[in-house]
Design a protein around this motif. Structure first.
Motif, PDB file in Angstrom:
ATOM      1  N   PRO A 261       0.812  -1.228   0.000  1.00  0.00           N
ATOM      2  CA  PRO A 261       0.000   0.000   0.000  1.00  0.00           C
ATOM      3  C   PRO A 261       0.845   1.277   0.000  1.00  0.00           C
ATOM      4  O   PRO A 261       0.443   2.288  -0.599  1.00  0.00           O
ATOM      5  N   TYR A 262       2.016   1.241   0.622  1.00  0.00           N
ATOM      6  CA  TYR A 262       2.852   2.431   0.701  1.00  0.00           C
ATOM      7  C   TYR A 262       3.633   2.632  -0.598  1.00  0.00           C
ATOM      8  O   TYR A 262       3.985   3.760  -0.954  1.00  0.00           O
ATOM      9  N   TRP A 263       3.881   1.557  -1.307  1.00  0.00           N
ATOM     10  CA  TRP A 263       4.444   1.650  -2.658  1.00  0.00           C
ATOM     11  C   TRP A 263       3.418   2.265  -3.601  1.00  0.00           C
ATOM     12  O   TRP A 263       3.719   3.193  -4.357  1.00  0.00           O
ATOM     13  N   VAL A 264       2.184   1.793  -3.516  1.00  0.00           N
ATOM     14  CA  VAL A 264       1.124   2.336  -4.364  1.00  0.00           C
ATOM     15  C   VAL A 264       0.873   3.804  -4.031  1.00  0.00           C
ATOM     16  O   VAL A 264       0.645   4.629  -4.922  1.00  0.00           O
ATOM     17  N   ALA A 265       0.934   4.154  -2.746  1.00  0.00           N
ATOM     18  CA  ALA A 265       0.683   5.534  -2.327  1.00  0.00           C
ATOM     19  C   ALA A 265       1.777   6.493  -2.768  1.00  0.00           C
ATOM     20  O   ALA A 265       1.554   7.700  -2.863  1.00  0.00           O
ATOM     21  N   GLY A 266       2.980   5.952  -3.024  1.00  0.00           N
ATOM     22  CA  GLY A 266       4.092   6.795  -3.433  1.00  0.00           C
ATOM     23  C   GLY A 266       5.129   7.022  -2.361  1.00  0.00           C
ATOM     24  O   GLY A 266       6.127   7.709  -2.592  1.00  0.00           O
ATOM     25  N   ASP A 267       4.934   6.435  -1.168  1.00  0.00           N
ATOM     26  CA  ASP A 267       5.936   6.563  -0.109  1.00  0.00           C
ATOM     27  C   ASP A 267       7.203   5.798  -0.456  1.00  0.00           C
ATOM     28  O   ASP A 267       8.298   6.150  -0.011  1.00  0.00           O
ATOM     29  N   VAL A 268       7.049   4.712  -1.191  1.00  0.00           N
ATOM     30  CA  VAL A 268       8.171   3.875  -1.627  1.00  0.00           C
ATOM     31  C   VAL A 268       8.336   4.079  -3.126  1.00  0.00           C
ATOM     32  O   VAL A 268       7.416   3.802  -3.901  1.00  0.00           O
ATOM     33  N   ASP A 269       9.508   4.566  -3.539  1.00  0.00           N
ATOM     34  CA  ASP A 269       9.719   4.886  -4.951  1.00  0.00           C
ATOM     35  C   ASP A 269      10.078   3.673  -5.788  1.00  0.00           C
ATOM     36  O   ASP A 269       9.680   3.562  -6.950  1.00  0.00           O
ATOM     37  N   ASP A 270      10.837   2.753  -5.201  1.00  0.00           N
ATOM     38  CA  ASP A 270      11.408   1.656  -5.972  1.00  0.00           C
ATOM     39  C   ASP A 270      10.994   0.330  -5.350  1.00  0.00           C
ATOM     40  O   ASP A 270      11.175   0.116  -4.149  1.00  0.00           O
ATOM     41  N   VAL A 271      10.460  -0.565  -6.164  1.00  0.00           N
ATOM     42  CA  VAL A 271      10.022  -1.865  -5.662  1.00  0.00           C
ATOM     43  C   VAL A 271      11.174  -2.626  -5.012  1.00  0.00           C
ATOM     44  O   VAL A 271      10.959  -3.426  -4.094  1.00  0.00           O
ATOM     45  N   ASP A 272      12.401  -2.380  -5.456  1.00  0.00           N
ATOM     46  CA  ASP A 272      13.537  -3.112  -4.907  1.00  0.00           C
ATOM     47  C   ASP A 272      13.722  -2.857  -3.413  1.00  0.00           C
ATOM     48  O   ASP A 272      14.289  -3.702  -2.700  1.00  0.00           O
ATOM     49  N   THR A 273      13.255  -1.714  -2.938  1.00  0.00           N
ATOM     50  CA  THR A 273      13.399  -1.422  -1.505  1.00  0.00           C
ATOM     51  C   THR A 273      12.488  -2.304  -0.658  1.00  0.00           C
ATOM     52  O   THR A 273      12.684  -2.396   0.558  1.00  0.00           O
ATOM     53  N   LEU A 274      11.489  -2.949  -1.275  1.00  0.00           N
ATOM     54  CA  LEU A 274      10.612  -3.861  -0.541  1.00  0.00           C
ATOM     55  C   LEU A 274      11.168  -5.278  -0.487  1.00  0.00           C
ATOM     56  O   LEU A 274      10.572  -6.147   0.147  1.00  0.00           O
ATOM     57  N   ILE A 275      12.288  -5.506  -1.146  1.00  0.00           N
ATOM     58  CA  ILE A 275      12.879  -6.845  -1.185  1.00  0.00           C
ATOM     59  C   ILE A 275      13.981  -6.928  -0.144  1.00  0.00           C
ATOM     60  O   ILE A 275      14.983  -6.210  -0.197  1.00  0.00           O
ATOM     61  N   ALA A 276      13.786  -7.823   0.842  1.00  0.00           N
ATOM     62  CA  ALA A 276      14.740  -7.931   1.942  1.00  0.00           C
ATOM     63  C   ALA A 276      16.043  -8.592   1.502  1.00  0.00           C
ATOM     64  O   ALA A 276      17.132  -8.215   1.952  1.00  0.00           O
ATOM     65  N   ARG A 277      15.936  -9.600   0.634  1.00  0.00           N
ATOM     66  CA  ARG A 277      17.127 -10.290   0.142  1.00  0.00           C
ATOM     67  C   ARG A 277      16.845 -10.780  -1.269  1.00  0.00           C
ATOM     68  O   ARG A 277      15.820 -11.412  -1.515  1.00  0.00           O
ATOM     69  N   THR A 278      17.713 -10.472  -2.197  1.00  0.00           N
ATOM     70  CA  THR A 278      17.481 -10.813  -3.594  1.00  0.00           C
ATOM     71  C   THR A 278      17.693 -12.315  -3.820  1.00  0.00           C
ATOM     72  O   THR A 278      18.371 -12.990  -3.032  1.00  0.00           O
ATOM     73  N   PRO A 279      17.142 -12.853  -4.924  1.00  0.00           N
ATOM     74  CA  PRO A 279      17.400 -14.259  -5.255  1.00  0.00           C
ATOM     75  C   PRO A 279      18.894 -14.566  -5.343  1.00  0.00           C
ATOM     76  O   PRO A 279      19.344 -15.639  -4.902  1.00  0.00           O
ATOM     77  N   GLU A 280      19.673 -13.634  -5.896  1.00  0.00           N
ATOM     78  CA  GLU A 280      21.111 -13.855  -6.023  1.00  0.00           C
ATOM     79  C   GLU A 280      21.773 -13.977  -4.658  1.00  0.00           C
ATOM     80  O   GLU A 280      22.684 -14.801  -4.461  1.00  0.00           O
ATOM     81  N   GLU A 281      21.323 -13.172  -3.694  1.00  0.00           N
ATOM     82  CA  GLU A 281      21.884 -13.260  -2.350  1.00  0.00           C
ATOM     83  C   GLU A 281      21.568 -14.614  -1.719  1.00  0.00           C
ATOM     84  O   GLU A 281      22.426 -15.214  -1.062  1.00  0.00           O
ATOM     85  N   HIS A 282      20.347 -15.097  -1.894  1.00  0.00           N
ATOM     86  CA  HIS A 282      20.004 -16.415  -1.365  1.00  0.00           C
ATOM     87  C   HIS A 282      20.860 -17.501  -2.009  1.00  0.00           C
ATOM     88  O   HIS A 282      21.353 -18.412  -1.328  1.00  0.00           O
ATOM     89  N   ARG A 283      21.049 -17.402  -3.319  1.00  0.00           N
ATOM     90  CA  ARG A 283      21.829 -18.432  -4.015  1.00  0.00           C
ATOM     91  C   ARG A 283      23.286 -18.398  -3.583  1.00  0.00           C
ATOM     92  O   ARG A 283      23.933 -19.452  -3.474  1.00  0.00           O
ATOM     93  N   ARG A 284      23.828 -17.204  -3.332  1.00  0.00           N
ATOM     94  CA  ARG A 284      25.217 -17.123  -2.846  1.00  0.00           C
ATOM     95  C   ARG A 284      25.379 -17.776  -1.481  1.00  0.00           C
ATOM     96  O   ARG A 284      26.475 -18.202  -1.126  1.00  0.00           O
ATOM     97  N   ARG A 285      24.280 -17.844  -0.742  1.00  0.00           N
ATOM     98  CA  ARG A 285      24.314 -18.487   0.576  1.00  0.00           C
ATOM     99  C   ARG A 285      24.000 -19.981   0.496  1.00  0.00           C
ATOM    100  O   ARG A 285      23.765 -20.622   1.516  1.00  0.00           O
ATOM    101  N   GLY A 286      23.971 -20.506  -0.704  1.00  0.00           N
ATOM    102  CA  GLY A 286      23.848 -21.941  -0.867  1.00  0.00           C
ATOM    103  C   GLY A 286      22.437 -22.464  -1.000  1.00  0.00           C
ATOM    104  O   GLY A 286      22.217 -23.685  -0.967  1.00  0.00           O
ATOM    105  N   ILE A 287      21.443 -21.584  -1.168  1.00  0.00           N
ATOM    106  CA  ILE A 287      20.053 -22.014  -1.327  1.00  0.00           C
ATOM    107  C   ILE A 287      19.718 -22.054  -2.817  1.00  0.00           C
ATOM    108  O   ILE A 287      19.930 -21.074  -3.544  1.00  0.00           O
TER     109      ILE A 287
END
Length: 454
Positions: free
Chosen positions: A47-73
């Protein structure tokens, strides 16, 4: 050969379980599967992304797929689990990009399939221009609709947390907004008298609130897109419809596999988040039911806080450690523009349902010292058990600084404190933050006085 852990669902609960299990036992082979395009993201932030409080969807991502894969998942997005075979210890998976199916065996299976939006069973509910608010894809679709079709009128179905937050987002986007709810007041997670305060504030923001209203259909125009919502109270023009009607546990796979479900349709688990009667199967997050520590009953609480804790608990046990998730007391906060809303514990009808004899007190105070320029009005309601004075629930509605006061009440509930004991809590004080007597303490004192004179 190393043990394989298969995780179904790659958001809060699933990736907390995957990360914790891998951290404790690096020899584990951990495979996480999700049919979506994102992992480890904050759905609560949509809702805060839609409202405009959050500019970039990437800021809602706590850990990227690449980060998980680097950790062996081994994280596989766009992979949908179609079937569980708990007897054989395997899942049937469809690679959505390639259109191929394959089987994947497991030693431990974590079900973190989340929740799905409740969709009113009415004609037209799947029309273009009707949006859920469950995934980042949903948020992106709403923003695309706002950008390309320039809607002027939004109808939000449901006046719960998502409903009021999306109503605010639409208002801030400049749309004319109507909220339609079957309940007598918005925010049915509160008692109606406190919900009435929310309604007054919403109306003051220019939001039309129609309560005790049933949706009959969603109508479309000649172009096939939504044009109106038809209710038993008339037709409401709409260029965009948001579903804020709550969620149900996403347990279709579990049900088809014969796993135990509770009263609300969520998976049943023990304290370690194991699914009884299914060797090696664990579950966590919005797809499970949790123990309500106040009522002693099971409840469905779809919140990221619980999902992360439950996932970590499952991952700890899978990884060779020991952890339990004892339950919840039902704490939640929200806001609509400048009005903050908070609750914990039981509502009046829930006290009646489990057999408590109770009483309620209300106090009106301020969030700061009355003379301080930043002081805002706040109303606190406490529910306590007759005779013992044990706190049963609390609700707070007010201006800036109101909502997080609910945490003191949540701690009191967790520790089964009485309102008399609460009167002596050593809460923080300075004029910009609280009156000398914090509103929570005033309410506790009023409840304790009533207990002594009853």
């Amino acid at each position: 050969m190393s043990n394989r852990v298969v995780v179904v669902g790659a958001d809060a609960a699933g990736m907390s379980a995957a990360s914790q299990a891998k951290r404790l036992d690096p020899s584990l082979e951990v495979v996480a599967l999700d049919r979506g395009a994102y992992a480890s993201y904050s759905a609560c932030g949509i809702p805060y992304w839609v409202a405009g409080d959050v500019d970039d969807v990437d800021t809602l991502i706590a850990r990227t797929p690449e980060e998980h894969r680097r950790r062996g998942i081994d994280l596989r997005l766009h992979h949908e689990v179609m079937e569980l075979d708990t007897a054989a210890g395997e899942v049937r998976v469809r690679d959505l990009e390639r259109g191929e199916d394959y089987s994947l065996g497991y030693d431990s299976l974590v079900l973190a399939t989340g929740a799905t939006p409740r969709r009113p069973d009415v004609e037209g509910i799947d029309a273009p221009g009707v949006f859920g608010v469950q995934t980042l894809g949903d948020g992106a679709a709403i923003l695309e609709h706002l950008r390309t079709r320039d809607p002027k009128r939004a109808v939000v179905l449901g006046g719960g947390y998502i409903g009021v937050e999306m109503a605010e987002a639409m208002v801030r986007r400049g749309l004319q907004v109507t909220v339609v709810d079957r309940s007598p007041q918005p925010m049915s997670t509160l008692d109606p008298d406190m919900g009435a305060l929310v309604r007054t504030a919403m109306c003051g923001l220019g939001i039309e609130v129609r309560t005790s209203t049933v949706v009959r259909s969603v109508e479309t125009g000649a172009d096939g897109w939504v044009r109106a919502v038809v209710t038993d109270d008339g037709e409401i023009p709409a260029d965009l419809v948001v579903l804020g009607t709550g969620v149900r546990p996403g347990t279709d796979l579990a049900r088809d596999a014969g796993l135990p479900l509770g009263h609300f349709g969520g998976l049943y688990t023990d304290l370690q988040m194991r699914v009884p009667g299914a060797d090696g199967v664990w579950a966590a997050g919005d797809c499970v039911e949790s123990l309500d520590l106040v009522s002693g009953k099971r409840m469905h609480a779809a919140l990221g806080t619980h999902a992360n804790k439950q996932g970590r608990t499952a991952g700890t046990n899978i990884g060779g450690g020991y952890a339990t998730f004892p339950g919840v007391v039902g704490t939640a906060v929200s806001k609509v523009c400048t009005l903050q809303i908070a609750r914990t514990g039981l509502r009046e009808f829930e006290c009646d349902a489990v057999g408590f004899r109770w009483f309620a007190v209300h106090v009106e105070s301020t969030t700061a010292a009355g003379y301080h320029p930043e002081a805002e009005d706040v109303t606190v309601k406490l529910l306590a058990e007759q005779r013992t004075g044990r706190l049963l629930g609390a609700q707070i509605v007010g201006g800036d600084g109101a909502a997080k006061r609910i945490d003191a009440c949540a701690v009191a509930l967790w520790n089964r404190m009485t309102v008399e004991e609460m009167t002596a809590l050593d809460l923080g004080y300075a004029p910009p933050f609280s009156p000398v007597w914090d509103p929570v303490l005033i309410a506790a004192r009023k409840a304790a006085d009533r207990l002594r004179t009853s």
